[in-house]
Structure formats: C-alpha cells, structure tokens
Design a protein around this motif. Sequence first.
Motif, PDB file in Angstrom:
ATOM      1  N   UNK A   1       1.866  -2.134 -11.106  1.00 42.58           N
ATOM      2  CA  UNK A   1       3.203  -2.642 -10.808  1.00 42.58           C
ATOM      3  C   UNK A   1       3.213  -3.235  -9.407  1.00 42.58           C
ATOM      4  N   UNK A   2       3.799  -4.383  -9.226  1.00 46.80           N
ATOM      5  CA  UNK A   2       3.835  -5.021  -7.928  1.00 46.80           C
ATOM      6  C   UNK A   2       4.748  -4.247  -6.988  1.00 46.80           C
ATOM      7  N   UNK A   3       4.333  -4.194  -5.698  1.00 42.79           N
ATOM      8  CA  UNK A   3       5.129  -3.477  -4.711  1.00 42.79           C
ATOM      9  C   UNK A   3       6.399  -4.260  -4.397  1.00 42.79           C
ATOM     10  N   UNK A   4       7.483  -3.549  -4.179  1.00 46.66           N
ATOM     11  CA  UNK A   4       8.709  -4.201  -3.743  1.00 46.66           C
ATOM     12  C   UNK A   4       8.630  -4.468  -2.251  1.00 46.66           C
ATOM     13  N   UNK A   5       9.621  -5.220  -1.744  1.00 51.32           N
ATOM     14  CA  UNK A   5       9.642  -5.536  -0.319  1.00 51.32           C
ATOM     15  C   UNK A   5       9.731  -4.293   0.542  1.00 51.32           C
ATOM     16  N   UNK A   6      10.290  -3.193  -0.010  1.00 50.99           N
ATOM     17  CA  UNK A   6      10.476  -1.969   0.761  1.00 50.99           C
ATOM     18  C   UNK A   6       9.309  -1.000   0.645  1.00 50.99           C
ATOM     19  N   UNK A   7       8.290  -1.355  -0.101  1.00 52.32           N
ATOM     20  CA  UNK A   7       7.163  -0.454  -0.314  1.00 52.32           C
ATOM     21  C   UNK A   7       5.992  -0.846   0.582  1.00 52.32           C
ATOM     22  N   UNK A   8       5.375   0.120   1.264  1.00 54.02           N
ATOM     23  CA  UNK A   8       4.192  -0.203   2.067  1.00 54.02           C
ATOM     24  C   UNK A   8       3.028  -0.620   1.178  1.00 54.02           C
ATOM     25  N   UNK A   9       2.244  -1.547   1.669  1.00 54.94           N
ATOM     26  CA  UNK A   9       1.083  -2.059   0.947  1.00 54.94           C
ATOM     27  C   UNK A   9      -0.180  -1.654   1.703  1.00 54.94           C
ATOM     28  N   UNK A  10      -1.096  -0.998   1.019  1.00 54.91           N
ATOM     29  CA  UNK A  10      -2.349  -0.578   1.646  1.00 54.91           C
ATOM     30  C   UNK A  10      -3.266  -1.788   1.790  1.00 54.91           C
ATOM     31  N   UNK A  11      -3.667  -2.080   3.030  1.00 57.54           N
ATOM     32  CA  UNK A  11      -4.578  -3.185   3.309  1.00 57.54           C
ATOM     33  C   UNK A  11      -6.032  -2.734   3.323  1.00 57.54           C
ATOM     34  N   UNK A  12      -6.260  -1.505   3.768  1.00 54.64           N
ATOM     35  CA  UNK A  12      -7.620  -0.966   3.794  1.00 54.64           C
ATOM     36  C   UNK A  12      -7.532   0.547   3.857  1.00 54.64           C
ATOM     37  N   UNK A  13      -8.477   1.197   3.194  1.00 55.94           N
ATOM     38  CA  UNK A  13      -8.576   2.654   3.214  1.00 55.94           C
ATOM     39  C   UNK A  13     -10.040   3.015   3.386  1.00 55.94           C
ATOM     40  N   UNK A  14     -10.336   3.872   4.351  1.00 54.20           N
ATOM     41  CA  UNK A  14     -11.713   4.284   4.605  1.00 54.20           C
ATOM     42  C   UNK A  14     -11.814   5.807   4.635  1.00 54.20           C
ATOM     43  N   UNK A  15     -12.934   6.332   4.160  1.00 54.61           N
ATOM     44  CA  UNK A  15     -13.271   7.741   4.313  1.00 54.61           C
ATOM     45  C   UNK A  15     -14.390   7.836   5.333  1.00 54.61           C
ATOM     46  N   UNK A  16     -14.143   8.578   6.394  1.00 56.74           N
ATOM     47  CA  UNK A  16     -15.133   8.710   7.452  1.00 56.74           C
ATOM     48  C   UNK A  16     -15.367  10.156   7.803  1.00 56.74           C
ATOM     49  N   UNK A  17     -16.103  10.406   8.884  1.00 59.99           N
ATOM     50  CA  UNK A  17     -16.450  11.776   9.273  1.00 59.99           C
ATOM     51  C   UNK A  17     -15.248  12.617   9.673  1.00 59.99           C
ATOM     52  N   UNK A  18     -14.104  11.973   9.963  1.00 63.39           N
ATOM     53  CA  UNK A  18     -12.906  12.710  10.378  1.00 63.39           C
ATOM     54  C   UNK A  18     -11.830  12.692   9.297  1.00 63.39           C
ATOM     55  N   UNK A  19     -12.190  12.195   8.115  1.00 63.44           N
ATOM     56  CA  UNK A  19     -11.233  12.149   7.021  1.00 63.44           C
ATOM     57  C   UNK A  19     -10.845  10.727   6.673  1.00 63.44           C
ATOM     58  N   UNK A  20      -9.707  10.602   6.012  1.00 66.11           N
ATOM     59  CA  UNK A  20      -9.245   9.306   5.533  1.00 66.11           C
ATOM     60  C   UNK A  20      -8.396   8.611   6.593  1.00 66.11           C
ATOM     61  N   UNK A  21      -8.617   7.310   6.757  1.00 59.95           N
ATOM     62  CA  UNK A  21      -7.788   6.494   7.631  1.00 59.95           C
ATOM     63  C   UNK A  21      -7.351   5.263   6.845  1.00 59.95           C
ATOM     64  N   UNK A  22      -6.072   4.927   6.980  1.00 61.68           N
ATOM     65  CA  UNK A  22      -5.476   3.874   6.165  1.00 61.68           C
ATOM     66  C   UNK A  22      -4.727   2.895   7.053  1.00 61.68           C
ATOM     67  N   UNK A  23      -4.869   1.615   6.736  1.00 66.22           N
ATOM     68  CA  UNK A  23      -4.051   0.575   7.357  1.00 66.22           C
ATOM     69  C   UNK A  23      -3.094   0.055   6.303  1.00 66.22           C
ATOM     70  N   UNK A  24      -1.783   0.102   6.612  1.00 61.41           N
ATOM     71  CA  UNK A  24      -0.767  -0.373   5.684  1.00 61.41           C
ATOM     72  C   UNK A  24       0.076  -1.459   6.340  1.00 61.41           C
ATOM     73  N   UNK A  25       0.630  -2.316   5.470  1.00 61.53           N
ATOM     74  CA  UNK A  25       1.663  -3.238   5.904  1.00 61.53           C
ATOM     75  C   UNK A  25       2.983  -2.810   5.270  1.00 61.53           C
ATOM     76  N   UNK A  26       4.004  -2.662   6.099  1.00 62.88           N
ATOM     77  CA  UNK A  26       5.329  -2.303   5.603  1.00 62.88           C
ATOM     78  C   UNK A  26       6.304  -3.326   6.166  1.00 62.88           C
ATOM     79  N   UNK A  27       6.638  -4.300   5.350  1.00 57.72           N
ATOM     80  CA  UNK A  27       7.426  -5.416   5.850  1.00 57.72           C
ATOM     81  C   UNK A  27       6.628  -6.182   6.882  1.00 57.72           C
ATOM     82  N   UNK A  28       7.196  -6.335   8.076  1.00 59.22           N
ATOM     83  CA  UNK A  28       6.494  -7.043   9.151  1.00 59.22           C
ATOM     84  C   UNK A  28       5.596  -6.125   9.960  1.00 59.22           C
ATOM     85  N   UNK A  29       5.617  -4.828   9.670  1.00 61.85           N
ATOM     86  CA  UNK A  29       4.891  -3.862  10.496  1.00 61.85           C
ATOM     87  C   UNK A  29       3.527  -3.515   9.907  1.00 61.85           C
ATOM     88  N   UNK A  30       2.581  -3.249  10.800  1.00 56.76           N
ATOM     89  CA  UNK A  30       1.299  -2.667  10.431  1.00 56.76           C
ATOM     90  C   UNK A  30       1.311  -1.204  10.855  1.00 56.76           C
TER      91      UNK A  30
END
Length: 225
Positions: A1-30
């Motif tokens: 299902x496509x994300x709505x304008x109010x839903x954050x969109x995951x741009x990248x997700x990584x698993x590293x030695x300290x756990x999961x780190x995620x970059x999201x876009x939520x509207x104009x914000x990162x």
Amino acid sequence: MAATDDSPVVLDRRDGPYGEVVLRRHGALLQIIANGCFLMDTSDGRSERLLIDRAYDALDGRPAPSVLVGGLGVGFSLAHASEDPRWGRIVVVERERAVIDWHRAGPLSALTSAALADPRTEIVEADLVRYVNETSDTFDALCLDIDNGPGWTVTEDNENLYSPAGLASCARVLRPGGVLAVWSAKPSPEFEGTLRNAGFRQVRTEEVPVARGVPDAVHLAVRPG
C-alpha cells in the motif's frame, strides 16, 4: 500500500554492530531512528548550533581552536562549525557507517556537503566512548551529541561516557581551559553535579525552548588549567 503524506517513508535501513539504524523521510523532514528510538530530525537545529557556539564562546578567544564533535547525526553541528572561520581543526567521531554514508552520498549530503569538503574537517568512524579512552589527540573543545542526554542513552555502553570515569577521559582529551559541551533533550541537575565532582569548573546549563514539552539543554563545563 502506498504511504500517505502523513506516513514516514523509510529511505534506508541498516543492521550494524550497535543494532538497527534507519533513515526516514516524514514530509519535508529527514529522521534518524536507532533501535526503534527516535534520535533527531532536520526540523530545527537551534540547540545543536548552540552547542558549537557556546563552546567557542567559553574558550575566550584563543586562536583557531580545535573541536571534537561527538556524533554526526543530521549534521547541524558539523555544518555550523564549518560555517565559522574562527574554528581550526574540526573532527567528527561517528560510529555508524550508515550515517556517514548518508552524508557523503545520500539524502543528508544536502546539509553537509560544503562542510565535508572543508579542509579543516575530518570524519572518524569510531565509537566515541572508545575514542576518548584511547586517542592521544587533544582538543580545545569537545561537543557531545550522541544520545538524548546523560540519562537517556542510545545504547547501554554510552552510559559510561557520563560517569566519573568517562568524564575523566573527556578531560584527558581536552587541553587546559578546554570546554566540554553536552547536548541533552532535557536539563539534568544531576549531571551538573557529576561534572563538578569530576573536577570541571564553570559548570552551567543553557536551555533552548521547544514547541512542546521540556526544553532542550546544553551542559557546559571547563577543564581547569
């Protein structure tokens, strides 16, 4: 299902030695999320810039001071330091390879490309706690922004940084009269006491009002000498 304008969109997700780190876009914000914990976004940056400015102000005009920035984050602190020609060497310690990648060739590069091209800038991929324990380098200012505050750390190991032993390591990498500046999502009188007990002087807290909730804070302290 496509994300709505109010839903954050995951741009990248990584698993590293300290756990999961995620970059999201939520509207104009990162936004950066670590192990499910919201860390920061690109909405403001006032307190991150204040972290750099107040550290410089407390150095009493020494020429071309060097600064160690703990945590790259969304890049507000680095970009602000680079915009100020009075700083000398600017070293940023960041433990997450993903965050470095997002700045060098990803969505966050729009915020920091000029700073990364600055010849004064050096990015060190390392855990900050280990770095301050092991480095032989010294700096005039140490600006820390790797957690939501001394009482709200991203990982348990980071708690050591705000302990008496961790603050002793911070003092060791500071030159005499050097400044420690610590960002926090809320003021911490307890941490002020820990700073004083660790031998720091001129301990104070500057608050930054936010739209809702308790203010952000920058804790400042000076190494004697």
